[in-house]
Design a protein around this motif. Structure first.
Motif, PDB file in Angstrom:
ATOM      1  N   PRO A  23       0.841  -1.201   0.000  1.00 48.48           N
ATOM      2  CA  PRO A  23       0.000   0.000   0.000  1.00 48.48           C
ATOM      3  C   PRO A  23       0.881   1.257   0.000  1.00 48.48           C
ATOM      4  CG  PRO A  23      -0.808  -1.585   1.586  1.00 48.48           C
ATOM      5  CD  PRO A  23       0.517  -2.110   1.085  1.00 48.48           C
ATOM      6  N   LYS A  24       0.440   2.289  -0.672  1.00 48.56           N
ATOM      7  CA  LYS A  24       1.133   3.575  -0.795  1.00 48.56           C
ATOM      8  C   LYS A  24       2.389   3.490  -1.657  1.00 48.56           C
ATOM      9  CE  LYS A  24      -0.709   5.338   3.487  1.00 48.56           C
ATOM     10  NZ  LYS A  24      -0.460   5.970   4.760  1.00 48.56           N
ATOM     11  N   GLU A  25       2.545   2.418  -2.433  1.00 47.59           N
ATOM     12  CA  GLU A  25       3.628   2.324  -3.409  1.00 47.59           C
ATOM     13  C   GLU A  25       3.052   2.410  -4.806  1.00 47.59           C
ATOM     14  OE1 GLU A  25       7.296  -0.193  -1.500  1.00 47.59           O
ATOM     15  OE2 GLU A  25       5.810  -1.307  -2.680  1.00 47.59           O
ATOM     16  N   VAL A  26       3.873   2.853  -5.743  1.00 48.97           N
ATOM     17  CA  VAL A  26       3.488   2.967  -7.147  1.00 48.97           C
ATOM     18  C   VAL A  26       4.523   2.227  -7.997  1.00 48.97           C
ATOM     19  CG1 VAL A  26       2.245   5.150  -6.875  1.00 48.97           C
ATOM     20  CG2 VAL A  26       4.696   5.175  -7.361  1.00 48.97           C
ATOM     21  N   ARG A  71       9.533   8.795  -3.286  1.00 51.52           N
ATOM     22  CA  ARG A  71      10.786   8.648  -4.009  1.00 51.52           C
ATOM     23  C   ARG A  71      10.671   9.073  -5.481  1.00 51.52           C
ATOM     24  NH1 ARG A  71      14.369   3.362  -3.253  1.00 51.52           N
ATOM     25  NH2 ARG A  71      14.335   4.134  -1.129  1.00 51.52           N
ATOM     26  N   CYS A  72       9.452   9.242  -5.966  1.00 48.59           N
ATOM     27  CA  CYS A  72       9.238   9.584  -7.379  1.00 48.59           C
ATOM     28  C   CYS A  72       9.768  10.966  -7.740  1.00 48.59           C
ATOM     29  CB  CYS A  72       7.755   9.516  -7.717  1.00 48.59           C
ATOM     30  SG  CYS A  72       7.097   7.851  -7.596  1.00 48.59           S
ATOM     31  N   SER A  73       9.891  11.829  -6.789  1.00 44.91           N
ATOM     32  CA  SER A  73      10.267  13.208  -7.105  1.00 44.91           C
ATOM     33  C   SER A  73      11.746  13.498  -6.889  1.00 44.91           C
ATOM     34  CB  SER A  73       9.433  14.172  -6.264  1.00 44.91           C
ATOM     35  OG  SER A  73       9.647  13.904  -4.889  1.00 44.91           O
ATOM     36  N   GLY A  74      12.551  12.491  -6.636  1.00 48.78           N
ATOM     37  CA  GLY A  74      13.956  12.770  -6.346  1.00 48.78           C
ATOM     38  C   GLY A  74      14.913  11.849  -7.065  1.00 48.78           C
ATOM     39  N   GLN A  75      16.172  11.954  -6.672  1.00 54.11           N
ATOM     40  CA  GLN A  75      17.231  11.113  -7.210  1.00 54.11           C
ATOM     41  C   GLN A  75      17.858  10.320  -6.080  1.00 54.11           C
ATOM     42  OE1 GLN A  75      20.132  13.542  -9.164  1.00 54.11           O
ATOM     43  NE2 GLN A  75      19.009  13.585 -11.080  1.00 54.11           N
ATOM     44  N   VAL A  76      18.336   9.141  -6.416  1.00 54.40           N
ATOM     45  CA  VAL A  76      19.014   8.280  -5.455  1.00 54.40           C
ATOM     46  C   VAL A  76      20.333   7.850  -6.078  1.00 54.40           C
ATOM     47  CG1 VAL A  76      18.893   6.086  -4.225  1.00 54.40           C
ATOM     48  CG2 VAL A  76      16.839   7.449  -4.513  1.00 54.40           C
ATOM     49  N   ASN A  77      21.392   7.850  -5.292  1.00 56.26           N
ATOM     50  CA  ASN A  77      22.668   7.352  -5.789  1.00 56.26           C
ATOM     51  C   ASN A  77      22.695   5.832  -5.666  1.00 56.26           C
ATOM     52  OD1 ASN A  77      23.662   9.891  -6.405  1.00 56.26           O
ATOM     53  ND2 ASN A  77      24.567  10.166  -4.404  1.00 56.26           N
ATOM     54  N   THR A 119      16.964   8.056 -11.313  1.00 56.78           N
ATOM     55  CA  THR A 119      15.715   8.823 -11.271  1.00 56.78           C
ATOM     56  C   THR A 119      14.566   7.870 -11.598  1.00 56.78           C
ATOM     57  OG1 THR A 119      15.958   9.478 -13.585  1.00 56.78           O
ATOM     58  CG2 THR A 119      16.770  11.011 -11.916  1.00 56.78           C
ATOM     59  N   TYR A 120      13.394   8.179 -11.068  1.00 55.66           N
ATOM     60  CA  TYR A 120      12.249   7.302 -11.201  1.00 55.66           C
ATOM     61  C   TYR A 120      11.127   7.991 -11.958  1.00 55.66           C
ATOM     62  CZ  TYR A 120      14.653   4.728  -7.548  1.00 55.66           C
ATOM     63  OH  TYR A 120      15.583   4.047  -6.828  1.00 55.66           O
ATOM     64  N   SER A 121      10.570   7.290 -12.946  1.00 54.09           N
ATOM     65  CA  SER A 121       9.337   7.714 -13.602  1.00 54.09           C
ATOM     66  C   SER A 121       8.249   6.825 -13.029  1.00 54.09           C
ATOM     67  CB  SER A 121       9.427   7.521 -15.115  1.00 54.09           C
ATOM     68  OG  SER A 121      10.432   8.321 -15.650  1.00 54.09           O
ATOM     69  N   CYS A 122       7.289   7.424 -12.339  1.00 51.14           N
ATOM     70  CA  CYS A 122       6.291   6.651 -11.612  1.00 51.14           C
ATOM     71  C   CYS A 122       4.916   6.739 -12.260  1.00 51.14           C
ATOM     72  CB  CYS A 122       6.202   7.145 -10.172  1.00 51.14           C
ATOM     73  SG  CYS A 122       7.748   6.957  -9.270  1.00 51.14           S
ATOM     74  N   CYS A 123       4.107   5.724 -12.006  1.00 54.58           N
ATOM     75  CA  CYS A 123       2.735   5.676 -12.504  1.00 54.58           C
ATOM     76  C   CYS A 123       1.916   4.833 -11.528  1.00 54.58           C
ATOM     77  CB  CYS A 123       2.694   5.106 -13.918  1.00 54.58           C
ATOM     78  SG  CYS A 123       3.555   3.533 -14.101  1.00 54.58           S
ATOM     79  N   ASP A 124       0.591   4.929 -11.604  1.00 56.77           N
ATOM     80  CA  ASP A 124      -0.232   4.287 -10.581  1.00 56.77           C
ATOM     81  C   ASP A 124      -1.411   3.483 -11.130  1.00 56.77           C
ATOM     82  OD1 ASP A 124      -1.745   6.376 -11.453  1.00 56.77           O
ATOM     83  OD2 ASP A 124      -2.104   7.239  -9.479  1.00 56.77           O
TER      84      ASP A 124
END
Length: 128
Positions: free
Chosen positions: A50-53, A77-83, A94-99
């Motif tokens: 729940p609450k994941e995309v 996490r969809c709006s940021g960058q992770v190393n 970077t993440y491109s998210c959808c639901d």
């Protein structure tokens, strides 16, 4: 003729029924891989918490896109960058998210396109 039409409608309902009963989002999963190795992999279906995309992640090293991944991720996490470190090199992921169900497949289908396609199939099957 009516029996064949009823069988076709029943088959269509059976194919779509699992999507209607899933409480959580279903997405494709692929671990972080180098882009060249992604072409030979088969995606796995995963159920998000729940609450994941769903997401498609791209890892960049300088101006070069080198990594790719798919799966579920918290919405934040969809709006940021992770190393991400792979083989001693740090990439910016970077993440491109959808639901919606299976939205992180390689095709860029929107829910409205899927609904229209299903409507056309239903009309063709039912002969309306």
């Amino acid at each position: 003729m009516a029996r064949q039409m009823l069988l076709q409608v029943f088959t269509l309902v059976l194919l779509l029924l699992p999507l209607l009963h899933c409480k959580n989002l279903l997405c494709f999963f692929m671990p972080v891989l180098e882009i060249q190795k992604e072409k030979n992999i088969e995606y796995t279906v995963t159920e998000c918490l729940p609450k994941e995309v769903c997401f498609i992640g791209l890892g960049r090293y300088g101006n070069h896109t080198a990594l790719s991944s798919r799966g579920c991720v918290p919405k934040e996490r969809c709006s940021g960058q992770v190393n991400v470190r792979l083989k001693g090199t740090v990439h910016k992921m970077t993440y491109s998210c959808c639901d919606w169900q299976f939205c992180n497949s390689c095709s860029a289908l929107r829910p409205s396109c899927i609904a229209l396609t299903l409507l056309v199939i239903a009309v063709m099957v039912c002969g309306l």
